[in-house]
Design a protein around this motif. Sequence first.
Motif, mmCIF file in Angstrom:
data_model
loop_
_atom_site.group_PDB
_atom_site.id
_atom_site.type_symbol
_atom_site.label_atom_id
_atom_site.label_comp_id
_atom_site.label_asym_id
_atom_site.label_seq_id
_atom_site.Cartn_x
_atom_site.Cartn_y
_atom_site.Cartn_z
ATOM 1 N N LEU A 1 -3.271 7.893 7.221
ATOM 2 C CA LEU A 1 -3.667 6.959 8.277
ATOM 3 C C LEU A 1 -2.532 6.018 8.680
ATOM 4 O O LEU A 1 -2.661 5.244 9.619
ATOM 5 C CB LEU A 1 -4.855 6.101 7.807
ATOM 6 C CG LEU A 1 -6.096 6.868 7.348
ATOM 7 C CD1 LEU A 1 -7.160 5.897 6.835
ATOM 8 C CD2 LEU A 1 -6.658 7.703 8.471
ATOM 9 N N ALA A 2 -1.430 6.084 7.962
ATOM 10 C CA ALA A 2 -0.379 5.080 8.130
ATOM 11 C C ALA A 2 0.339 5.176 9.470
ATOM 12 O O ALA A 2 0.436 6.238 10.079
ATOM 13 C CB ALA A 2 0.640 5.232 7.008
ATOM 14 N N CYS B 1 0.859 -1.186 0.000
ATOM 15 C CA CYS B 1 0.000 0.000 0.000
ATOM 16 C C CYS B 1 0.897 1.239 0.000
ATOM 17 O O CYS B 1 2.110 1.128 0.145
ATOM 18 C CB CYS B 1 -0.911 -0.026 1.215
ATOM 19 S SG CYS B 1 -0.078 0.472 2.729
ATOM 20 N N PRO B 2 0.336 2.430 -0.140
ATOM 21 C CA PRO B 2 1.186 3.633 -0.173
ATOM 22 C C PRO B 2 1.911 3.890 1.156
ATOM 23 O O PRO B 2 2.986 4.492 1.158
ATOM 24 C CB PRO B 2 0.197 4.756 -0.479
ATOM 25 C CG PRO B 2 -0.997 4.089 -1.074
ATOM 26 C CD PRO B 2 -1.072 2.735 -0.444
ATOM 27 N N ASN C 1 -5.358 -1.089 8.638
ATOM 28 C CA ASN C 1 -6.443 -1.092 7.656
ATOM 29 C C ASN C 1 -6.219 -2.115 6.553
ATOM 30 O O ASN C 1 -7.142 -2.507 5.852
ATOM 31 C CB ASN C 1 -6.610 0.298 7.044
ATOM 32 C CG ASN C 1 -7.262 1.249 8.032
ATOM 33 O OD1 ASN C 1 -8.125 0.836 8.802
ATOM 34 N ND2 ASN C 1 -6.829 2.486 8.038
ATOM 35 N N ALA C 2 -5.001 -2.542 6.384
ATOM 36 C CA ALA C 2 -4.703 -3.709 5.544
ATOM 37 C C ALA C 2 -4.970 -3.506 4.056
ATOM 38 O O ALA C 2 -5.313 -4.445 3.351
ATOM 39 C CB ALA C 2 -5.465 -4.942 6.040
ATOM 40 N N CYS C 3 -4.802 -2.281 3.574
ATOM 41 C CA CYS C 3 -4.977 -2.040 2.142
ATOM 42 C C CYS C 3 -3.982 -2.871 1.336
ATOM 43 O O CYS C 3 -4.237 -3.190 0.182
ATOM 44 C CB CYS C 3 -4.795 -0.567 1.826
ATOM 45 S SG CYS C 3 -5.908 0.477 2.769
ATOM 46 N N GLY C 4 -2.843 -3.191 1.929
ATOM 47 C CA GLY C 4 -1.853 -4.013 1.234
ATOM 48 C C GLY C 4 -2.052 -5.497 1.459
ATOM 49 O O GLY C 4 -1.159 -6.292 1.145
ATOM 50 N N SER D 1 1.304 -3.861 4.437
ATOM 51 C CA SER D 1 0.415 -2.729 4.708
ATOM 52 C C SER D 1 1.083 -1.796 5.706
ATOM 53 O O SER D 1 1.781 -2.252 6.611
ATOM 54 C CB SER D 1 -0.904 -3.192 5.331
ATOM 55 O OG SER D 1 -1.532 -4.175 4.555
ATOM 56 N N GLY D 2 0.809 -0.504 5.552
ATOM 57 C CA GLY D 2 1.393 0.491 6.444
ATOM 58 C C GLY D 2 0.603 0.719 7.714
ATOM 59 O O GLY D 2 1.021 1.478 8.583
ATOM 60 N N CYS D 3 -0.555 0.073 7.823
ATOM 61 C CA CYS D 3 -1.297 0.122 9.081
ATOM 62 C C CYS D 3 -2.344 -0.981 9.052
ATOM 63 O O CYS D 3 -2.521 -1.669 8.051
ATOM 64 C CB CYS D 3 -1.946 1.487 9.335
ATOM 65 S SG CYS D 3 -3.482 1.766 8.442
ATOM 66 N N CYS E 1 0.077 8.181 2.850
ATOM 67 C CA CYS E 1 -1.232 7.973 3.471
ATOM 68 C C CYS E 1 -1.270 8.586 4.864
ATOM 69 O O CYS E 1 -0.387 8.342 5.683
ATOM 70 C CB CYS E 1 -1.510 6.474 3.567
ATOM 71 S SG CYS E 1 -3.050 6.112 4.395
HETATM 72 S S1 SF4 Z 1 -3.068 0.095 4.978
HETATM 73 FE FE1 SF4 Z 1 -3.035 1.907 6.206
HETATM 74 S S2 SF4 Z 1 -1.203 2.930 5.499
HETATM 75 FE FE2 SF4 Z 1 -1.719 1.494 3.919
HETATM 76 S S3 SF4 Z 1 -2.980 2.702 2.498
HETATM 77 FE FE3 SF4 Z 1 -4.324 1.613 3.909
HETATM 78 S S4 SF4 Z 1 -4.781 3.126 5.434
HETATM 79 FE FE4 SF4 Z 1 -2.930 3.817 4.392
#
Ligand code: SF4
Lengths: 188, 566, 93
Positions: B426-427, B418-419, B463-466, B459-461, B424
């Motif tokens: 929220l990261a 993810c970014p 939220n698990a976008c990655g 993922s950077g947090c 991001c």
């Molecule tokens: S997982 Fe977290 S850090 Fe990565 S894009 Fe989603 S909200 Fe942002």
Amino acid sequence: MARRSPPLNVFPRECEMTKLWKNGGFAADVFVAVDDATPLPVATPVIVTLKRWREARAEVLALAVPVGLAADVTAALDPASDELGRLALIVIPFQKFTDGRGYSLARRLRDEFGFRGEIRATGEVLIDQLPLMLRCGFDSFVISHGPTLRALAAGQTSQVPEVYQTAAYGRARTTLRFATRPKLAAAE
Amino acid sequence: MYRYDEFDHAFVTSRVAQFRDQVARRLAGDLTEDQFKPLRLQNGLYLQLHAYMLRIAIPYGVLSSRQLRQLAMIARTWDRGFGHFTTRQNIQLNWTKLEDAPAMLAALAEVEMHCIQTSGNCIRNTTADPYAGVAPDEIEDPRVWAEVIRQWSSIHPEFLFLPRKFKIALTGAAEDRAAIAFHDIGLRMVKGRGDNAGQIGFQVFVGGGQGRTPYVALLLNDFLPREHLLSFLEAAMRVYNLHGRRDNIYKARIKILVNALGADEFRRQVMAEWAKIEKPSIDLPAEEYQRIAKYFAPLQLATLPNDDAAVAKRRASDAGFARWLRNNVMAHKVAGYRIVNISFKEPGKVPGDASSAQMEAVAALAEQYGHDEIRVTYQQNLVLPTVALKDVVAVYDALVENGLATGNTELITDIIACPGLDYCSLANARAIPVAQAIALRFANPAVVDDIGPLRLNISGCINACGHHHSGNIGILGVDKKGTEHYQITLGGSPKDDAEIGGILGPSFPAEEVPDAIETIVGVYKAGRTSASETFLAAYRRMGAKPFKEALYGAPKPAAQRIPEGV
Amino acid sequence: MAKPFSPQVVTANRLRVGDVVYLSADDAWVHDIARAIVARDAQQLAALEAQAERAVASQLVVGVYAIDVDENGGAAKPLSVKEHIRASGGPTI
Ligand code: SF4
Ligand code: HEM
């Protein structure tokens, strides 16, 4: 830590009024809403709570005036035992415009319960959501948001006239112009 | 692919005009930020760490050359000349200006694209198998139904203010390449059995998702006749809209409702709702289905031989080509054709980032060799779904020129990221530099090939976008007393054997992550029964223990154990 | 015991463009955090925030919040990794 900006007072105080919008224009509101502690008015169309409608229905109906129900988005209505057919009006509150339960409640009333009376939106009713409410079956709106009142007074709407959903018109077509894919409209 | 008719054009054009007016009202002060935010989100516009970000829908991952060129043009004109393909078959531009957004949406509308409902608490872009229509293992092309869902969900008046976002994924194939088990609703096309023999329908799964409370979806309906898809979805959505939690944003997804009620009770409520819905008023009329399905008719392909001398010759003489052919080029349902995966995962590059020049290069290749079609995968890569085998060498050479010929599909360097904290707001931690460091550590193709299939997601947090929960190896960025740390999970799978990975132990600082991954891979290589036992299979057999011991040392007797980070 | 006040600056994004800005002297919003006004007590912070809210009300900026900064060696620098990346104007890669 992010702090949110407080809501703004974007329109002057004198604009802060409440108006009923219905059938494409502003209209007088003939109904009076009463809470459970207030005696029922005589000879005035009245809006009662669900509790009163359930507990004192005979008394309410004895008034022989149109009766409205102040619905609650968390309480399930039963079309038969709640005798929805005897109601002239059901009022659905939008405590916040982002709380979308009212849309589903209205569709249930129209499409599943066959409710033919007036469905009214109160609370945070804004110009950008009003067309969505129309399409879900609302037909009157209690509005107190200044820019929304101004826009409606100027004949402005915020909508995408083309709709993909064949069912979800409510009675919107009488007040706003909607188009569907020609073939689908013809199939109706 | 689907082409807009006049009605669809009018729809997106009206939507652009509506948003232009909303932006003007925001700038004039008639809309507060609280009132405007849901409107801009429903048009794909976020406010991110550095700037606004525009998320453009690529419905079910299908693009034409013309569309990809327009994306390149938009990125160059109004952004910084690149875009980021996401796990949701969207592309994100990171440097959008609010005042430019209406013009960008208008430019998208010119090529039958939009940003409608790419964010917000509504039905999002519907994703699908990137090999739809060309996979040999397909029962029916899911793109037809994905397009039906796209139209039905677009400005569906009842479902724009749901408790939370809603993601639908479809597959029509035997193998799940759309991660349907990790979606709010996952749809799999199946052949009916018993009473339903001879029919095609959907197996409907509900309540999957990642985020802070990951769940694998539960079976909601074992066989839904396909013609009732929309009325059934409408019933499920209505139950969710009325009963999903709205008091706590972290508990508002349908997965929480489904798991609170239990699958049986949730199913009972949906069935009761569905029974009351007047289906013909909602289900798609047959002629409308036919109209849409026509656009997805299989290509008329001349049959070609299924082997090619030039390809064989090049394979024998060029190890890079051979590797790319083996890893990135897949069987097509028509003999003599191939599915070509284009990797945006060259080690050291930002996973999923594409420059405008690269987009244009892929667009040109699709035009010349690929029947004008491109797909986007949730692994953040592109696909040319139909390339004649005889053209594969020419495609490869053009990809090499553009830095797009890495042969690592579904291997350890094909990292989803993810970014993260680079973009991001929220990261907790950066994801991209960690992905880069790991990919560079495994830059030797022979090593990567030897490791074999391995899905590594970051993922950077929480939220698990990655998709870290569904990675065979998952890496999650956490904030440990103000520094970026990374927790490692093992054993996740996004496929038919969907599973959520288990946390291995305490987190690592960024610089130790590549070592840790190397250690994990080492345990696998030492422990696998043969070269054909995949990482996931070996992990499932061996359990977490050997991996834990290699990373953290053998467990000490309880009395001596040093308390974990206070 | 009350926590000692840590120096803070007020940040936001410009509404029209979205770029990151910090509240500076003369009601100006600037990109360079080194030019931001540093609040050294709660009262100063409240004054900056009130000023920022006026900028919100006139559609100039959006998403106002305060961040902790470190003033060791002169110009203010953000303390957290996130605010450091945000102040630097772009990704670290
Ligand atoms: S997982 Fe977290 S850090 Fe990565 S894009 Fe989603 S909200 Fe942002
Ligand atoms: C940069 C801005 C982004 C923001 C602010 C953001 C925000 C979020 C949030 C808050 C969630 C958790 C939702 C929940 O659990 O209810 C989430 C989940 C998710 N996002 Fe993002 N996201 C961003 C970028 C991305 C990108 C780049 C991708 C693709 C690579 C993506 C794909 C997903 C997916 C697949 C999930 C998890 C699946 C699920 O919904 O359960 N997002 N995102």
